[in-house]
Design a protein around this motif. Structure first.
Motif, PDB file in Angstrom:
ATOM      1  N   ASP A  58      38.277  57.620  41.287  1.00 15.14           N
ATOM      2  CA  ASP A  58      38.415  58.438  42.483  1.00 15.14           C
ATOM      3  C   ASP A  58      39.023  59.783  42.099  1.00 15.14           C
ATOM      4  N   GLU A  59      39.202  60.653  43.077  1.00 16.67           N
ATOM      5  CA  GLU A  59      39.751  61.986  42.803  1.00 16.67           C
ATOM      6  C   GLU A  59      41.175  61.918  42.266  1.00 16.67           C
ATOM      7  N   ALA A  85      41.659  51.603  43.935  1.00 21.05           N
ATOM      8  CA  ALA A  85      42.091  52.998  44.066  1.00 21.05           C
ATOM      9  C   ALA A  85      43.258  53.267  43.134  1.00 21.05           C
TER      10      ALA A  85
END
Length: 89
Positions: A58-59, A85
């Protein structure tokens, strides 16, 4: 690449507030984690350092990897996990 130091552990996205959000305070992003802090410190002292861990795909995980790479820390042993995450602090 041969390294002098390897650290392993969790590095998270850190959100730091400039004041109460309800009053218009803002959040700044950075990374946090004891092992990555040691890796960055050792790199700044001139050692060849690698960090091994797992981040989300993810970012936030990309920020962790970009930040460590910018500090000269090798991240080839990092797993990017598409099912989880990146942790947040």
């Amino acid at each position: 690449m041969s390294v002098d130091v390897v650290t392993a552990g969790e590095t998270m996205l850190a959100l730091r507030g400039s004041g109460p959000l309800r009053l218009g305070g803002s959040l700044a992003t950075s990374i946090a984690g004891a092992e990555s802090n040691v890796a960055v410190g050792m790199s700044r002292l001139g050692h060849r350092v690698a960090w091994a861990g797992r981040v989300g795909d993810d970012e936030s995980g990309a920020l962790v990897l970009r930040t460590l790479a910018a500090e000269g820390v090798e991240c080839g042993g990092v797993v990017r996990d598409g099912d989880r995450a990146t942790g947040m602090l």
